[in-house]
Motif scaffolding. Structure first.
Motif, PDB file in Angstrom:
ATOM      1  N   LEU A  92       0.762  12.171  17.263  1.00 10.61           N
ATOM      2  CA  LEU A  92       0.085  11.846  16.006  1.00 10.61           C
ATOM      3  C   LEU A  92       0.672  12.611  14.818  1.00 10.61           C
ATOM      4  CD1 LEU A  92      -2.115  10.397  14.418  1.00 10.61           C
ATOM      5  CD2 LEU A  92      -3.715  12.199  15.098  1.00 10.61           C
ATOM      6  N   PRO A  93       0.763  13.956  14.870  1.00 11.71           N
ATOM      7  CA  PRO A  93       1.333  14.663  13.712  1.00 11.71           C
ATOM      8  C   PRO A  93       2.802  14.326  13.480  1.00 11.71           C
ATOM      9  CG  PRO A  93       0.947  16.200  15.528  1.00 11.71           C
ATOM     10  CD  PRO A  93       0.275  14.917  15.888  1.00 11.71           C
ATOM     11  N   LEU A  94       3.559  14.098  14.555  1.00 12.66           N
ATOM     12  CA  LEU A  94       4.974  13.758  14.398  1.00 12.66           C
ATOM     13  C   LEU A  94       5.130  12.418  13.686  1.00 12.66           C
ATOM     14  CD1 LEU A  94       7.821  14.798  15.106  1.00 12.66           C
ATOM     15  CD2 LEU A  94       7.694  13.459  17.210  1.00 12.66           C
ATOM     16  N   SER A  95       4.302  11.443  14.038  1.00 10.86           N
ATOM     17  CA  SER A  95       4.339  10.145  13.376  1.00 10.86           C
ATOM     18  C   SER A  95       3.993  10.276  11.893  1.00 10.86           C
ATOM     19  CB  SER A  95       3.370   9.168  14.051  1.00 10.86           C
ATOM     20  OG  SER A  95       3.746   8.937  15.397  1.00 10.86           O
ATOM     21  N   GLY A  96       3.030  11.160  11.597  1.00  2.00           N
ATOM     22  CA  GLY A  96       2.665  11.408  10.207  1.00  2.00           C
ATOM     23  C   GLY A  96       3.802  12.019   9.414  1.00  2.00           C
ATOM     24  N   ILE A  97       4.531  12.932  10.028  1.00  5.43           N
ATOM     25  CA  ILE A  97       5.692  13.554   9.388  1.00  5.43           C
ATOM     26  C   ILE A  97       6.767  12.511   9.119  1.00  5.43           C
ATOM     27  CG2 ILE A  97       7.602  15.178   9.756  1.00  5.43           C
ATOM     28  CD1 ILE A  97       5.620  16.968  11.268  1.00  5.43           C
ATOM     29  N   PHE A  98       7.015  11.658  10.114  1.00  4.11           N
ATOM     30  CA  PHE A  98       7.989  10.576   9.936  1.00  4.11           C
ATOM     31  C   PHE A  98       7.618   9.718   8.731  1.00  4.11           C
ATOM     32  CE2 PHE A  98       8.830  10.397  14.794  1.00  4.11           C
ATOM     33  CZ  PHE A  98       9.761  11.414  14.680  1.00  4.11           C
ATOM     34  N   ALA A  99       6.352   9.335   8.672  1.00  4.92           N
ATOM     35  CA  ALA A  99       5.888   8.429   7.630  1.00  4.92           C
ATOM     36  C   ALA A  99       6.041   9.034   6.241  1.00  4.92           C
ATOM     37  CB  ALA A  99       4.423   8.057   7.884  1.00  4.92           C
ATOM     38  N   GLU A 100       5.640  10.300   6.106  1.00  2.27           N
ATOM     39  CA  GLU A 100       5.682  10.945   4.791  1.00  2.27           C
ATOM     40  C   GLU A 100       7.119  11.117   4.302  1.00  2.27           C
ATOM     41  OE1 GLU A 100       3.864  14.948   2.691  1.00  2.27           O
ATOM     42  OE2 GLU A 100       2.846  14.025   4.395  1.00  2.27           O
TER      43      GLU A 100
ATOM     44  N   LYS B 248      -0.257   2.675   1.691  1.00  3.47           N
ATOM     45  CA  LYS B 248      -1.142   3.841   1.573  1.00  3.47           C
ATOM     46  C   LYS B 248      -2.409   3.667   2.403  1.00  3.47           C
ATOM     47  CE  LYS B 248       0.372   5.489  -2.947  1.00  3.47           C
ATOM     48  NZ  LYS B 248      -0.040   5.862  -4.333  1.00  3.47           N
ATOM     49  N   LYS B 249      -2.819   2.413   2.577  1.00  2.00           N
ATOM     50  CA  LYS B 249      -4.027   2.134   3.351  1.00  2.00           C
ATOM     51  C   LYS B 249      -3.701   1.851   4.810  1.00  2.00           C
ATOM     52  CE  LYS B 249      -7.760  -1.284   3.709  1.00  2.00           C
ATOM     53  NZ  LYS B 249      -8.335  -2.525   3.122  1.00  2.00           N
ATOM     54  N   ASN B 250      -2.685   1.024   5.044  1.00  2.38           N
ATOM     55  CA  ASN B 250      -2.415   0.543   6.401  1.00  2.38           C
ATOM     56  C   ASN B 250      -1.561   1.479   7.246  1.00  2.38           C
ATOM     57  OD1 ASN B 250      -3.917  -1.812   6.181  1.00  2.38           O
ATOM     58  ND2 ASN B 250      -2.199  -2.997   5.365  1.00  2.38           N
ATOM     59  N   PHE B 251      -0.673   2.257   6.596  1.00  5.66           N
ATOM     60  CA  PHE B 251       0.197   3.097   7.421  1.00  5.66           C
ATOM     61  C   PHE B 251      -0.574   4.188   8.160  1.00  5.66           C
ATOM     62  CE2 PHE B 251       3.796   5.330   8.955  1.00  5.66           C
ATOM     63  CZ  PHE B 251       4.823   4.397   8.995  1.00  5.66           C
ATOM     64  N   PRO B 252      -1.443   4.953   7.492  1.00  4.24           N
ATOM     65  CA  PRO B 252      -2.213   5.950   8.253  1.00  4.24           C
ATOM     66  C   PRO B 252      -3.086   5.308   9.325  1.00  4.24           C
ATOM     67  CG  PRO B 252      -3.045   5.758   6.005  1.00  4.24           C
ATOM     68  CD  PRO B 252      -1.757   5.023   6.052  1.00  4.24           C
ATOM     69  N   LYS B 253      -3.655   4.127   9.012  1.00  4.44           N
ATOM     70  CA  LYS B 253      -4.449   3.418  10.020  1.00  4.44           C
ATOM     71  C   LYS B 253      -3.581   3.016  11.202  1.00  4.44           C
ATOM     72  CE  LYS B 253      -8.156   1.329   7.235  1.00  4.44           C
ATOM     73  NZ  LYS B 253      -8.755   0.047   6.786  1.00  4.44           N
TER      74      LYS B 253
ATOM     75  N   THR C 237       1.208  10.116   1.708  1.00  5.77           N
ATOM     76  CA  THR C 237       0.885  11.440   2.242  1.00  5.77           C
ATOM     77  C   THR C 237      -0.084  11.300   3.397  1.00  5.77           C
ATOM     78  OG1 THR C 237       1.146  12.423   0.050  1.00  5.77           O
ATOM     79  CG2 THR C 237       0.020  13.742   1.706  1.00  5.77           C
ATOM     80  N   MET C 238       0.352  11.707   4.583  1.00  9.27           N
ATOM     81  CA  MET C 238      -0.489  11.624   5.772  1.00  9.27           C
ATOM     82  C   MET C 238      -1.487  12.768   5.799  1.00  9.27           C
ATOM     83  SD  MET C 238      -0.968   9.823   8.581  1.00  9.27           S
ATOM     84  CE  MET C 238      -1.679   9.964  10.219  1.00  9.27           C
TER      85      MET C 238
END
Length: 477
Positions: free
Chosen positions: A50-58, A226-231, A400-401
């Motif tokens: 989960l955190p790694l995916s958030g880092i990738f996204a940001e 911004k809405k769909n990526f974190p989801k 920003t995740m």
């Protein structure tokens, strides 16, 4: 981009799920951990995936307009020198993975033809040489272009998901209609024992959730990012965790830990399907032959695509002049033939090294799994540091995740800590199980030395390219 052509929420979830999930990862870790793999999947999914995916996204959102791969992400936080090291490490991990792939294909074919694995310890020495032939053959195919294989590769991903769902459903139905579980679930068997044996295969769990970096490159194509990526990231994490947890439970229902361990890394995924078929009165041999045949065809297509894709990413993202022109030269179709054949040559050398003194086929697969896992962890650890550096500079990202810096630092710190634990844990069994100091030193060199030496060689290549090229001043120094 037209909103009608943008990636929706569920398409994004599948984009993350498909390259991340694999049934073989379930049986691999079941061999190593038994029922304790079940909660381990939850730990890794929540604290690493989960955190790694958030880092990738940001970091991907910051690099809008670029290839948005690992090179540009690390470059954003640490600069081109570490970006090169991280990207080259990622490439090295792929070399070890391909080595493992070429060893798997003959086993797949054996199950498809004979309904069993004809490669045992007595003839284990044959596998590396078959792998060399496959490396040359599949590289030749890859140089012709991979577009024709992409659809078959996509089918392979869907096929894997479909047969996994069928396996899970049938295993659970079997329990509901009175078929006894092959495994006794107790606190002592399910709760992991955090000892050296556990951490010796911990990197396998981290390796199993690799692949989420693919989604980061598509963030600008996502509808309402911004809405769909974190989801999407959260939902994908839940689905991956559930798939691994439920899949592990289903595997334990069908086969006991003793049966799975006896099957070993090379055969466990086939044995559990064979047992499931026999539980329903079907011919396990015929079912597994059909499964293995389709798996072989789709896997070969996927491997051809995978041989070319990291090459394309590696040599398209780094600045011009980082590599010799020989490696970056493309055909009219955009195929990096020279790079592909160079990759083939390196893989052949890597195949031959463990072939010397090869006595156990299962130990061979274990070594390849360790080398692939610990090599891939290196760029993730560097990426976590790059992310912290990026946030500390006070730069803002379109997406920003993690809203607060404190949360971002904690998440990156956990990713880094788990990566380090997985890296050093990968060789623990070899070192602690050595009969002498000499054997321990050899084990350390064999396990950790290979990836580190190849990373160092890659850095020397770029230094040599810098010395002979005046075309680019941004080459790592």
């Amino acid at each position: 981009m037209d909103n009608s052509k943008k990636i929706g929420l569920w398409s994004l979830v599948m984009l993350i799920f498909v390259p991340t999930f694999g049934f073989g990862n379930i049986t691999t870790n079941a061999v190593a951990l038994g029922p304790a793999a079940i909660p381990s999947w939850l730990i890794v999914s929540v604290l690493f995936f989960l955190p790694l995916s958030g880092i990738f996204a940001e970091l991907a959102s910051v690099n809008n307009g670029k290839a948005a791969g690992i090179y540009s992400w690390i470059d954003t936080g640490l600069g081109s020198k570490w970006a090169y090291i991280g990207t080259w490490s990622y490439f090295i991990a792929n070399l070890f993975y391909l080595q493992m792939v070429f060893a798997r294909i003959p086993v797949m074919v054996s199950w498809a033809i004979f309904g069993e694995n004809r490669f045992n310890d007595a003839n284990a020495y044959i596998l590396p040489y078959i792998g060399i032939v496959l490396a040359i053959l599949l590289t030749l195919i890859a140089t012709t272009g991979v577009k024709k294989f992409s659809k078959l590769s996509d089918f392979g991903g869907r096929f894997t998901i479909a047969v996994t769902v069928i396996f899970i459903v049938c295993a659970i139905i079997g329990l509901l209609i009175g078929k006894p579980s092959a495994t006794q679930f107790t606190a002592s068997t399910v709760i992991p024992t955090f000892n050296t044996s556990y951490f010796s295969t911990f990197s396998w769990l981290l390796f199993a959730v690799a692949g989420a970096e693919v989604a980061g490159t598509y963030i600008e194509e996502v509808d309402s990012p911004k809405k769909n990526f974190p989801k999407g990231v959260i939902l994908a994490t839940v689905f991956v965790a559930l798939a691994y947890v439920v899949g592990s439970i289903a595997t334990c229902l069908v086969a006991s830990p003793e049966v799975i361990q006896k099957a070993g890394l090379k055969d466990a995924s086939y044995v559990v399907y064979k047992l499931l078929a026999e539980n329903y009165g079907l011919s396990g041999k015929i079912v597994i032959q059909i499964y293995a045949l389709i798996l072989t065809i789709t896997s070969v297509a996927a491997y051809v695509v995978w041989m070319e894709s990291p090459i394309r990413a590696m040599f398209s993202e780094v600045p011009d002049g980082t590599f010799p022109k020989f490696l970056t030269k493309k055909t009219e179709d955009g195929v990096l033939k020279n790079a592909l054949w160079t990759q083939c040559a390196v893989v052949i050398v890597l195949i031959l090294v463990p072939a010397v003194g090869l006595k156990s086929i299962d130990n061979f697969f274990r070594l390849l799994t360790d080398l692939s896992s610990l090599s891939l962890i290196i760029p993730y650890a560097i990426l976590a540091i790059a992310y912290v550096s990026f946030r500390k500079r006070g730069k803002s990202a379109p997406f920003t995740m993690f809203k607060s810096n404190t949360t971002a630092y904690i998440m990156a710190g956990i990713v880094f800590a788990l990566s380090v634990a997985g890296f050093f844990g990968a060789g623990l069994d070899y070192v602690l199980g050595a009969e002498s100091t000499k054997d321990a030193v050899v084990s350390i060199i064999k396990t950790y030395g290979g990836p580190i030496i190849l990373i160092f060689i890659g850095y020397l290549i770029t230094l040599a390219s810098k010395a002979t090229s005046k075309e680019n001043t941004d080459i790592p120094a």
